[in-house]
Design a protein around this motif. Sequence first.
Motif, PDB file in Angstrom:
ATOM      1  N   LEU A   1       0.842  -1.205   0.000  1.00 47.41           N
ATOM      2  CA  LEU A   1       0.000   0.000   0.000  1.00 47.41           C
ATOM      3  C   LEU A   1       0.874   1.250   0.000  1.00 47.41           C
ATOM      4  O   LEU A   1       0.579   2.235  -0.679  1.00 47.41           O
ATOM      5  CB  LEU A   1      -0.931  -0.008   1.221  1.00 47.41           C
ATOM      6  CG  LEU A   1      -2.031  -1.080   1.190  1.00 47.41           C
ATOM      7  CD1 LEU A   1      -2.775  -1.131   2.517  1.00 47.41           C
ATOM      8  CD2 LEU A   1      -3.006  -0.824   0.050  1.00 47.41           C
ATOM      9  N   ILE A   2       1.969   1.201   0.758  1.00 49.26           N
ATOM     10  CA  ILE A   2       2.877   2.343   0.794  1.00 49.26           C
ATOM     11  C   ILE A   2       3.503   2.568  -0.579  1.00 49.26           C
ATOM     12  O   ILE A   2       3.514   3.688  -1.103  1.00 49.26           O
ATOM     13  CB  ILE A   2       3.964   2.132   1.871  1.00 49.26           C
ATOM     14  CG1 ILE A   2       3.334   2.266   3.261  1.00 49.26           C
ATOM     15  CG2 ILE A   2       5.100   3.129   1.712  1.00 49.26           C
ATOM     16  CD1 ILE A   2       4.249   1.908   4.393  1.00 49.26           C
ATOM     17  N   VAL A   3       4.012   1.486  -1.184  1.00 52.50           N
ATOM     18  CA  VAL A   3       4.615   1.604  -2.518  1.00 52.50           C
ATOM     19  C   VAL A   3       3.606   2.205  -3.481  1.00 52.50           C
ATOM     20  O   VAL A   3       3.922   3.068  -4.296  1.00 52.50           O
ATOM     21  CB  VAL A   3       5.077   0.218  -3.024  1.00 52.50           C
ATOM     22  CG1 VAL A   3       5.413   0.265  -4.506  1.00 52.50           C
ATOM     23  CG2 VAL A   3       6.268  -0.271  -2.226  1.00 52.50           C
ATOM     24  N   ASN A   4       2.370   1.791  -3.360  1.00 52.80           N
ATOM     25  CA  ASN A   4       1.327   2.263  -4.254  1.00 52.80           C
ATOM     26  C   ASN A   4       1.005   3.744  -4.060  1.00 52.80           C
ATOM     27  O   ASN A   4       0.551   4.414  -4.978  1.00 52.80           O
ATOM     28  CB  ASN A   4       0.060   1.420  -4.029  1.00 52.80           C
ATOM     29  CG  ASN A   4      -0.919   1.566  -5.169  1.00 52.80           C
ATOM     30  OD1 ASN A   4      -0.541   1.458  -6.319  1.00 52.80           O
ATOM     31  ND2 ASN A   4      -2.169   1.822  -4.829  1.00 52.80           N
TER      32      ASN A   4
ATOM     33  N   LEU B   1      -7.626  -1.287  -0.539  1.00 48.13           N
ATOM     34  CA  LEU B   1      -7.680  -2.518   0.240  1.00 48.13           C
ATOM     35  C   LEU B   1      -8.752  -3.496  -0.262  1.00 48.13           C
ATOM     36  O   LEU B   1      -8.451  -4.648  -0.538  1.00 48.13           O
ATOM     37  CB  LEU B   1      -7.857  -2.177   1.724  1.00 48.13           C
ATOM     38  CG  LEU B   1      -7.273  -3.185   2.701  1.00 48.13           C
ATOM     39  CD1 LEU B   1      -5.816  -3.479   2.404  1.00 48.13           C
ATOM     40  CD2 LEU B   1      -7.419  -2.683   4.129  1.00 48.13           C
ATOM     41  N   PRO B   2      -9.997  -3.011  -0.430  1.00 46.02           N
ATOM     42  CA  PRO B   2     -11.010  -3.945  -0.936  1.00 46.02           C
ATOM     43  C   PRO B   2     -10.639  -4.495  -2.311  1.00 46.02           C
ATOM     44  O   PRO B   2     -10.959  -5.633  -2.641  1.00 46.02           O
ATOM     45  CB  PRO B   2     -12.282  -3.084  -1.030  1.00 46.02           C
ATOM     46  CG  PRO B   2     -12.051  -1.970  -0.082  1.00 46.02           C
ATOM     47  CD  PRO B   2     -10.584  -1.706  -0.087  1.00 46.02           C
ATOM     48  N   GLY B   3      -9.901  -3.678  -3.092  1.00 46.83           N
ATOM     49  CA  GLY B   3      -9.532  -4.103  -4.442  1.00 46.83           C
ATOM     50  C   GLY B   3      -8.616  -5.317  -4.448  1.00 46.83           C
ATOM     51  O   GLY B   3      -8.558  -6.050  -5.435  1.00 46.83           O
ATOM     52  N   ILE B   4      -7.844  -5.508  -3.366  1.00 46.85           N
ATOM     53  CA  ILE B   4      -6.911  -6.635  -3.383  1.00 46.85           C
ATOM     54  C   ILE B   4      -7.317  -7.755  -2.422  1.00 46.85           C
ATOM     55  O   ILE B   4      -6.552  -8.688  -2.199  1.00 46.85           O
ATOM     56  CB  ILE B   4      -5.468  -6.172  -3.075  1.00 46.85           C
ATOM     57  CG1 ILE B   4      -5.384  -5.488  -1.716  1.00 46.85           C
ATOM     58  CG2 ILE B   4      -4.948  -5.263  -4.157  1.00 46.85           C
ATOM     59  CD1 ILE B   4      -3.951  -5.223  -1.283  1.00 46.85           C
TER      60      ILE B   4
END
Lengths: 320, 297
Positions: A115-118, A231-234
């Motif tokens: 999530l951070i990288v994103n 988050l829901p996407g993954i």
Amino acid sequence: MKSAQVRANAAPSRNIPGRRGRVWKQMAKRLDLYVMLLLPVAWYLIFHYGPMYGLQIAFKNFNPAKGIIGSSWVGFDHFVRFFESFYFWRLLWNTLSINLFSLLIAFPISILLALIVNEIRSKTFSKVLQNITFIPHFISVVVIVGILNVFLSPTTGPINSFIEALGGSPIRFLEEAGWFKTIFIGSNIWQNMGWQSIIYIAALSGVNPQLYEAAKMDGASRLRRVWHISLPGIVPVIVIMLILDIGHFMDIGFEKILLMQNNLNIESSDVISTFVYTTGILKGEYSYTAAIGLFNSVINLILLLLVNRFARKVSETSLW
Amino acid sequence: MPKQASISRSSDEKIFDAVIYTIATLIIVIVLYPLIFVVSASFSDPAKVLSGEVWLLPKNITFEAYTNILHNGKIWTGYTNTIIYTVVGTVVNIVMTVLAAYPLSRPDLPGRKVLMVLITLTMFFGGGLIPSYLLVKNLGLLDTMWALIIPGAIATYNLIVMRTYFQTSIPWELQEAAHIDGCSNWRLLLNIILPLSKPILAVMVLFYAVGHWNSYFNSLIYIRNEAKYPLQLVLREILLISQSDAVDANVGLENKVLLAESIKYAVIMISSLPILIMYPFVQRHFVKGVMIGSIKG
């Protein structure tokens, strides 16, 4: 398809009617594919199904001179001996707790890293972050434990130098049972978080950008967008990874634990798989440890089936 | 009103960015620091390392530890053995994985579903350590190179990844066309499929080769003869077992202890060097491999 017909006509047709005949013909036509499979299938039979057949020694008193078949049956004696041994609960607790803590701590961290990288806007910086966090994954366990030894050394390691500089007294990290799990899990995170995050990063890049735009228009903050869209996407990927991890729940990190184990931390580093190694391979109690190994695999399989079933019910994602 | 909202939003964004970048930098430092420490310590005067003076950059740069390793026969034997095991092992891995993955990728092969189930099953249940060990022992492979290569000839996960690649990246029409031209399946595999599969072959070579290079446990149980030890077992002795000796050593041996300690850092460097050197070049392929594996769903 055409050539298939031509060849079928050219060959003396046996004219077997019905579906079975057709399957036989199809198989005969692809004989060379089965020839390719010959070695791999033989290998799977010998090196995967062979040991499963050999598992019967768990219910026997294996005697190398008599062989697997010739040894006498003892039923569940080995299992009973294991369950009644004084170390049973210690082994079970250590195995379960090390893996459970890993799952609770290490598993979410790789998601967090993704999530951070994103969220990093600079392409270069995000690439740098990814490439650096991947590096430790390629270092061997032996070297990792070697690094732990020098890095945490009570006399020469920088961590203890730092503690001493602050006025504390050095800690023998690797020789204290109380520290074992923390160090084991901590170094696992250090080594694998980057690698395990790849799959989530890939999944995140597949999330529809229009969703973010729409949320932005509605005034959702970045954090909210991460929480409600990223988050829901993954979640499907997370569920699959979780199930796969549980599939190896009982044997994760065994090679590393074996290297980190010593007489001083054995209280918390003794797990089922290291016990099987030391008692089975080193002391030659084959039947007894085969039984313990079987117990381990069965628990693992049950866990996997339960989690898969639960996942299918709750999130509609599952391995099968 | 909208103006105010946009201002607060952008300052919100700034804080968020600041937090993200701080955490990211912290992660980079945490991951890199132990590695930098080992590199620095390997080039430093052992006395400085032992007294804890080296914490980031090398002190009193020396190559003593490295020259010492050059004279250590065990390390070179281990190195040679590991190179042999890695090369032979990877060739066997690739041949076996392709031979399994290609036919199983063919949608027109009767029985492939049953086979896939039987193969996938082995990922989740197996005989375990003891029966596998007895099998290798009974086959007479103990103390031979083949004990390290044949039992691990196929990694089921890699087989699935490769099969997925054959199914998704090579158009089925192409294979059908080749059949119409009278191409046999062997020629199809060798002349058409494999040349089109270079990316996945590269990934597989890397996965398998790194696995061989880094593995120690199989040699720990199957190899007794020290002359056949791979590098990782030699490392285990130098890094982990000799440590207790070092602790017991008396004052007269202090120099020896110093040396033993400093060699550790250099040994870590030497053994990880091949992988660290090739890392920048192959990093992209590794990532690709994981991605392909993730498509299977």
